[in-house]
Design a protein around this motif. Structure first.
Motif, PDB file in Angstrom:
ATOM      1  N   GLY A 171      26.891  68.021  12.145  1.00 21.46           N
ATOM      2  CA  GLY A 171      28.017  68.797  12.649  1.00 21.46           C
ATOM      3  C   GLY A 171      28.366  69.889  11.670  1.00 21.46           C
ATOM      4  O   GLY A 171      27.887  69.912  10.541  1.00 21.46           O
ATOM      5  N   HIS A 172      29.218  70.771  12.113  1.00 20.41           N
ATOM      6  CA  HIS A 172      29.638  71.921  11.335  1.00 20.41           C
ATOM      7  C   HIS A 172      30.541  71.486  10.187  1.00 20.41           C
ATOM      8  O   HIS A 172      31.014  70.361  10.175  1.00 20.41           O
ATOM      9  N   ASN A 173      30.812  72.409   9.244  1.00 18.36           N
ATOM     10  CA  ASN A 173      31.824  72.132   8.222  1.00 18.36           C
ATOM     11  C   ASN A 173      33.142  71.810   8.891  1.00 18.36           C
ATOM     12  O   ASN A 173      33.554  72.509   9.800  1.00 18.36           O
ATOM     13  N   GLY A 174      33.799  70.789   8.405  1.00 23.53           N
ATOM     14  CA  GLY A 174      35.114  70.481   8.945  1.00 23.53           C
ATOM     15  C   GLY A 174      35.063  69.806  10.300  1.00 23.53           C
ATOM     16  O   GLY A 174      36.076  69.673  10.968  1.00 23.53           O
ATOM     17  N   ALA A 175      33.866  69.368  10.729  1.00 26.12           N
ATOM     18  CA  ALA A 175      33.763  68.696  12.020  1.00 26.12           C
ATOM     19  C   ALA A 175      34.323  67.281  11.939  1.00 26.12           C
ATOM     20  O   ALA A 175      34.617  66.666  12.958  1.00 26.12           O
ATOM     21  N   GLY A 176      34.454  66.742  10.730  1.00 26.85           N
ATOM     22  CA  GLY A 176      35.022  65.411  10.567  1.00 26.85           C
ATOM     23  C   GLY A 176      34.021  64.378  10.060  1.00 26.85           C
ATOM     24  O   GLY A 176      34.323  63.185  10.042  1.00 26.85           O
ATOM     25  N   LYS A 177      32.854  64.863   9.608  1.00 27.73           N
ATOM     26  CA  LYS A 177      31.832  63.908   9.158  1.00 27.73           C
ATOM     27  C   LYS A 177      32.305  63.104   7.954  1.00 27.73           C
ATOM     28  O   LYS A 177      32.189  61.878   7.929  1.00 27.73           O
ATOM     29  N   SER A 178      32.835  63.809   6.964  1.00 27.75           N
ATOM     30  CA  SER A 178      33.237  63.106   5.741  1.00 27.75           C
ATOM     31  C   SER A 178      34.376  62.138   6.028  1.00 27.75           C
ATOM     32  O   SER A 178      34.414  61.037   5.470  1.00 27.75           O
ATOM     33  N   THR A 179      35.295  62.538   6.904  1.00 29.40           N
ATOM     34  CA  THR A 179      36.383  61.638   7.248  1.00 29.40           C
ATOM     35  C   THR A 179      35.825  60.410   7.951  1.00 29.40           C
ATOM     36  O   THR A 179      36.231  59.273   7.663  1.00 29.40           O
TER      37      THR A 179
END
Lengths: 320, 493
Positions: free
Chosen positions: B49-57
């Motif tokens: 996913g894009h930056n800020g898509a929520g992957k890290s969360t």
């Protein structure tokens, strides 16, 4: 809202320099009480004279410390000694050479400041280390040139430095003029603005287009020039240069900056506090002397008093 | 790892982790907006996913680091019992390997291993740690040449990444059953990356599970059994890897058509844009009146390129009334704000050399300038002499805009200036940038938001510190930017 006069008086305790002056007053009072007033005018005159030396080097140190953590000029004592010995040797007691002698002293300061800055910039040495190691060079130069000769200053110069005008020592007038000029530079000139910006956030200052390196260079040069001027005046005042004449001014120059309420974290400086701190440093020592305390106790108390002042001033700031 | 096989042998997959409608909000920002997913033994899930898509969360919710503000996360332990919470996540054998290296640089490798491996204690723990990490390194990266006694700070960034990955797979009192790899290959070269991919496949074949996050789509295709695509805090697509094509994946990541492109500029490009005014060795160029975007994934060298360009055009020694370039910081605290000063002093800083009278700052002129910009840009304060920190972040950002725009610099460099700025302020800033461009200013604009890049006249897409594509006018679309941002082929294959 009260009228402006009372409200500005009420604001006084919030000024960072306020406590240095309060403490100086208390110290003076304590000495006065012990001696029951005898010699108090001599005490004031001596305090003003000796505080002048501390104040001038303190102002130079203040400019450097304003640039932020890690910036401090430890070469002040050696620069003072070198300027004092070289200029006195050059004048060799001749009244005609007073001004050229001053020129020599100031040139020593200029060269020392540039050398300090180049060490920091070209060799990427932290300012503390650069100025400390440079100070060994300056001190060695002074020893090499001086060879223990004790040359008297020209008489007219000695008279000027020990004389006074309308009860105020001439030196104090010089010191106050320098303070006023420095205040103007800090508050009203673009250099003062830039210096504060560099001290707050060097990276942001650079990105705002400030010539950060020029500001740094000017600051270190300014500090060294003020130190050399002090060396010149002190040597003339005390009847000759000595190789250890600058020693005590290393700690004093830093102490007056801190006591005066400048921020060690950088970006914030104030000139009146330097004078307050310089007076206090002298008055504390003379008070402890007149109470007849030994050297060890004196040092302990001096340290304690400085800590107390700084704590009081910063506690005030935190609650405001 | 061997122990993990016992868990994997239990037939049709009981999920190790099950997220049901997990939601995570940070203030008003909804980082996760109802995510449901399960990960079972033997699976390797590619999360893209894009930056800020929520992957890290999502990763932090899965490993128990964050407690979701809504929905549920359930773990199934090796003995079949279920539970939730960070302690259970650890007991379940969930390990995370982060992109931001989390090793302590002043410790030796074996010492840092003790931080995640909490069972290493008592007499002789160093020896155990040394054996453990050496074995894991040998398994994952045969021929690695790393000694467990080495100081972390002396390792190269790739070696540090290898140690971190190995620690994730190393045996311990609780065997690893799910290893989360967040951009594990970003600092590894192709050969070492292939060793890792091989190990991931082996690990999964023996019953372990892996979540694999990478911007290198080739790797994801290579190793993942299933790919989940995230966008705006949701999983918008989830299919077995074989059902995706690379192009399909890119389309899935950014399928919202841009409406901004139409709103670009009222005046035509030809009228507005003049001769070339800048050209850097790395290939950035811009012309008079042009708005040039720097795009690509965050941290791929855009900010560095801007800072390098700015520093090369503004000497640290001389000052000038007519600077060539002005800088608008996005990281306000680090690059812009003077925290001790008033709004006014912050605003006039760059333009100050033009406000001198007999060597001193002309306070009247300074005041006038500040009032002028307060009106123009709408800084919400009663008094420009208030401290800068009394302003909200968006208004602080306006002050930084004004600082640069007030100067006469013909080129303005902007380092993701809309970070943390509310929508209203953003619109005002867009209008202002467009007006200034029409008046002949050139903008270099790094942005992590595609909506902003598509407003530009030209865009350079960065990947791994280099320009991977130059897009002009109507070609600046989310699809094209994404395509240039991602590695399409596995390197050196």
């Amino acid at each position: 809202m009260a009228n402006p006069v009372t409200s500005s008086i009420l604001q006084l305790p919030k000024r960072p320099w306020f406590w240095a002056f309060v403490a100086s007053g208390i110290t003076f009072g304590a000495t006065y009480a012990l001696t029951e007033g005898s010699g108090s005018s001599e005490l004031i005159s001596a305090a003003l004279t000796f505080a002048t030396f501390s104040a001038i080097v303190g102002i130079g140190q203040m400019f450097v410390i304003t640039m932020g953590p890690g910036n401090v000029d430890l070469s002040i004592p050696a620069t003072m000694t070198l300027a004092g010995t070289l200029s006195l040797k050059f004048m060799d007691g001749s009244t005609a050479l007073i001004l050229p002698g001053l020129g020599i002293a100031l040139f020593v300061g200029l060269a020392a400041g540039m050398f300090n800055y180049l060490l920091i910039r070209l060799l990427r040495i932290p300012p503390i280390i650069a100025t400390l190691s440079a100070s060994f060079l300056y001190q060695s130069l002074a020893i090499w040139w001086n060879r223990g000769l004790r040359i008297k200053p020209p008489e007219a110069l000695a008279d000027f430095t020990t004389g006074s005008l309308a009860g105020i020592p001439n030196l104090t007038i010089v010191g106050l003029l320098i303070a006023v000029a420095s205040w103007f530079i800090l508050q009203r000139s673009i250099f003062g603005r830039w210096l504060s910006a560099v001290g707050q956030n060097t990276r942001a200052a650079r990105l705002s287009g400030i010539p950060v390196e020029a500001v740094k260079a000017a600051t270190f040069i300014g500090s060294a020039v003020l130190a050399s001027l002090t060396g010149y005046l002190l040597a003339s005042f005390s009847g000759g240069a000595a190789l250890n004449m600058g020693t005590e001014y290393l700690l004093i120059s830093i102490a007056v900056v801190v006591i005066g309420g400048c921020s060690i974290a950088g970006g914030n400086s104030n000139v009146p506090g330097i004078w307050g701190g310089a007076l206090l440093m002298f008055l504390v020592v003379s008070m402890l002397n007149s109470y007849g305390l030994g050297a060890g106790v004196r040092l302990i108390l001096t340290g304690t008093i400085i800590i107390a002042i700084v704590a009081a001033a910063s506690g005030r700031k935190g609650s405001a | 790892m061997q122990l993990a096989t016992t868990a994997g042998s239990s037939p049709p997959a009981i999920p190790l982790v099950a997220l049901l409608d997990a939601r995570m909000a940070f203030g008003a920002v909804r980082a996760l907006d109802g995510v449901s997913l399960t990960i079972s033994p033997g699976e390797c899930v590619g999360l893209i996913g894009h930056n800020g898509a929520g992957k890290s969360t999502a990763v932090n919710v899965i490993n128990g680091g964050l407690t979701p503000t809504g929905g549920s996360v359930q773990y199934t332990l090796a003995d079949g019992s279920k539970g939730n919470g960070a302690a259970v996540a650890r007991a379940c054998g969930i390990r995370s390997v982060f992109q931001e290296l989390s090793l302590c640089p002043n410790l030796t490798i074996e010492e840092t291993i003790r931080v995640p491996h909490r069972d290493l204690k008592g007499f002789g723990w160093r020896k155990t740690a040394r054996k453990r990490i050496a074995k894991a390194l040998d398994q994952v990266f045969p021929g690695h040449g790393i000694e467990p006694g080495m100081i972390v700070g002396d390792l190269s960034i790739a070696e540090r990444q290898m140690v971190e990955i190995a620690a994730g797979f190393a045996e311990g009192s609780i065997p690893a059953r799910l290893v989360i790899l967040d951009e594990p290959t970003s600092s590894l070269d192709a050969a070492v990356a292939r060793q890792l991919l091989d190990h991931v496949r082996k690990f999964c074949a023996s019953g372990g599970a892996v979540i694999f996050i990478s911007h290198m789509l080739g790797e994801v295709f290579d190793v993942a059994t299933r790919i989940d695509v995230m966008k705006d805090g949701k999983i918008i697509d989830s299919r077995p890897t074989s059902d995706f094509t690379q192009q399909g994946l890119i389309d899935a990541m950014g399928h919202v058509a841009s409406t901004k492109a139409e709103a670009r500029s009222q005046t035509s490009r030809e009228d507005r844009i003049g001769e070339e005014v800048l050209n850097t060795p790395e290939g950035l160029s811009a012309r008079r009146g042009e708005i040039v975007g720097l795009a690509g994934l965050a941290g791929h060298g855009q900010a560095e390129a801007l800072a390098r360009y700015f520093v090369s055009r503004s000497a640290g020694i001389h000052h000038t009334k007519t600077p060539e370039v002005a800088f608008v910081a996005g990281d306000r605290g680090r690059d812009g704000i003077m925290p001790l000063w008033s709004i006014l002093q912050n605003l006039t800083l760059t333009h100050l050399p033009s406000l001198l009278r007999r060597g001193l700052v002309d306070q009247k002129a300074e005041d006038t300038l500040a009032q002028d910009w307060k009106q123009k840009i709408g800084i919400r304060t009663e008094n420009m002499n208030n401290p800068i920190l009394s302003l909200s972040g968006g208004n602080q950002q306006k002050v930084l805009f004004a600082r640069s725009l007030a100067s006469s610099a013909p080129i303005v460099v902007m380092d993701d200036p809309m970070r943390g700025v509310d929508v209203g302020t953003k619109q005002e800033a867009y209008d202002m940038i467009r007006r200034e461009a029409e008046a002949g200013r050139t903008f270099l604009w790094y942005s992590t938001e595609t909506d902003e890049v598509v407003q530009c006249d030209r865009a350079f897409v960065f990947r791994n510190g280099q320009i991977s594509a130059e897009l002009i006018g109507e070609d600046i679309t989310e699809e094209n930017i994404l395509a240039a941002s991602f590695e399409m082929h596995e390197e050196a294959s």
